[in-house]
Design an enzyme around this catalytic site. Structure first.
Site, PDB file in Angstrom:
ATOM      1  N   GLY A  11       0.671  -1.288   0.096  1.00  0.00           N
ATOM      2  CA  GLY A  11      -0.055  -0.029   0.014  1.00  0.00           C
ATOM      3  C   GLY A  11       0.810   1.152   0.187  1.00  0.00           C
TER       4      GLY A  11
ATOM      5  CB  ILE B  43      -7.321 -10.578 -13.714  1.00  0.00           C
ATOM      6  CG1 ILE B  43      -5.755 -10.609 -13.795  1.00  0.00           C
ATOM      7  CG2 ILE B  43      -7.976 -10.274 -14.849  1.00  0.00           C
ATOM      8  CD1 ILE B  43      -5.105 -11.598 -14.581  1.00  0.00           C
TER       9      ILE B  43
ATOM     10  CG  ASN C  71      -3.023  -0.842 -12.659  1.00  0.00           C
ATOM     11  OD1 ASN C  71      -2.930  -0.809 -11.343  1.00  0.00           O
ATOM     12  ND2 ASN C  71      -2.133  -1.507 -13.651  1.00  0.00           N
TER      13      ASN C  71
ATOM     14  CG  HIS D  84       2.487  -1.772 -15.426  1.00  0.00           C
ATOM     15  ND1 HIS D  84       2.149  -2.966 -14.908  1.00  0.00           N
ATOM     16  CD2 HIS D  84       3.389  -1.810 -16.112  1.00  0.00           C
ATOM     17  CE1 HIS D  84       3.107  -3.998 -15.540  1.00  0.00           C
ATOM     18  NE2 HIS D  84       3.969  -3.273 -16.452  1.00  0.00           N
TER      19      HIS D  84
ATOM     20  CG  ASN E 195       1.927   3.478  -5.715  1.00  0.00           C
ATOM     21  OD1 ASN E 195       2.057   4.324  -6.214  1.00  0.00           O
ATOM     22  ND2 ASN E 195       2.735   2.418  -6.029  1.00  0.00           N
TER      23      ASN E 195
ATOM     24  CG  MET F  60      -0.988  -8.010  -6.158  1.00  0.00           C
ATOM     25  SD  MET F  60      -0.151  -7.185  -7.461  1.00  0.00           S
ATOM     26  CE  MET F  60       0.879  -8.531  -8.232  1.00  0.00           C
TER      27      MET F  60
HETATM   28  C1  GRF Z   1       3.644  -1.077  -7.690  1.00  0.00           C
HETATM   29  O1  GRF Z   1       4.895  -1.128  -8.077  1.00  0.00           O
HETATM   30  C2  GRF Z   1       2.633  -0.936  -8.577  1.00  0.00           C
HETATM   31  O2  GRF Z   1       3.109  -0.193  -9.644  1.00  0.00           O
HETATM   32  C3  GRF Z   1       2.272  -1.998  -8.829  1.00  0.00           C
HETATM   33  O3  GRF Z   1       2.358  -3.067  -7.830  1.00  0.00           O
HETATM   34  C4  GRF Z   1       3.295  -2.099  -6.602  1.00  0.00           C
HETATM   35  C5  GRF Z   1       2.378  -1.731  -5.529  1.00  0.00           C
HETATM   36  O4  GRF Z   1       3.175  -1.370  -4.476  1.00  0.00           O
HETATM   37  N1  GRF Z   1       0.986  -2.178  -9.580  1.00  0.00           N
HETATM   38  P1  GRF Z   1       2.387  -0.676  -3.293  1.00  0.00           P
HETATM   39  O5  GRF Z   1       1.432  -1.749  -2.728  1.00  0.00           O
HETATM   40  O6  GRF Z   1       1.518   0.545  -3.866  1.00  0.00           O
HETATM   41  O7  GRF Z   1       3.496  -0.174  -2.389  1.00  0.00           O
END
Ligand code: GRF
Length: 189
Positions: A18, A94, A109, A111, A20, A92
């Site tokens: 988490g 789909i 999203n 990525h 982000n 994680m």
């Molecule tokens: C990030 O690198 C994001 O781009 C990818 O999964 C990772 C998630 O990291 N989709 P976090 O859970 O936000 O730390």
């Protein structure tokens, strides 16, 4: 873990760490986060819901008799909170096509690569193995093609000769934490 559903704003979907989500919450646009939804009760990122006093919901597939029922529960939650934007942040799983279609144009999203290069998992290791010199991250709309939706914004990160997977991942993540809140603020204007 539960809370009142607040209408509008941003629903953030997570599965793990988490970071982000944390970056979004500590940015000015964090005030607009109206729901945090996890498919994993153990997701460390759920802590941020407590820290920032946001409603959190856990919808684990294991609690449902089929993926279809799980997806229906997730869709119900999203309908109830009517978010302007649904931001996947390390989610994680789909999403089933039914959800992608119902919320098209509102689902985004982040990525860790410069899409369309390196869709899928383990992007940093694959970038190093390929020997490319430019990496980065992408915020894109979610479509039925995995990591294939329309690109909204990207941030480049140079690959350094001394990089290993961890150092490269850390520098890309730093940029993710800047890019995602900025994109959300722009989309919600
Ligand atoms: C990030 O690198 C994001 O781009 C990818 O999964 C990772 C998630 O990291 N989709 P976090 O859970 O936000 O730390």
């Amino acid at each position: 873990m539960d809370g009142d559903i607040a209408s509008g704003g941003i629903a953030v979907l997570i599965s793990g760490r988490g970071s982000n989500l944390h970056a979004i919450l500590r940015a000015p646009v964090g005030a607009k986060v109206s729901a945090i939804i996890s498919d994993n009760l153990q997701a460390a990122g759920l802590q941020f819901a407590d820290d920032y006093d946001k409603p959190a919901f856990v919808v684990t597939p294991e609690d449902f008799s089929s993926p279809v029922e799980w997806a229906e529960k997730l869709a119900e939650l999203l309908r109830a909170s009517q978010p302007e934007i649904i931001a996947l942040a390390g989610f994680m799983r789909i999403l089933p096509p039914s959800i992608v279609r119902e919320f098209a144009g509102r689902l985004i999203n982040i990525h860790p690569s410069l899409l369309p290069e390196f869709p899928g998992l383990h992007t940093h290791a694959r970038v190093l193995a390929a020997g490319v010199k430019l990496h980065g991250c992408t915020v894109h709309y979610v479509s039925e093609q995995i990591d294939g939706g329309k690109i909204i914004a990207q941030q480049e990160v140079a690959v350094l000769p001394e990089d290993d997977e961890n150092t490269l991942a850390a520098r890309v993540l730093e940029q993710e934490h800047l890019l995602y809140p900025q994109v959300l603020a722009t989309l919600l204007k």
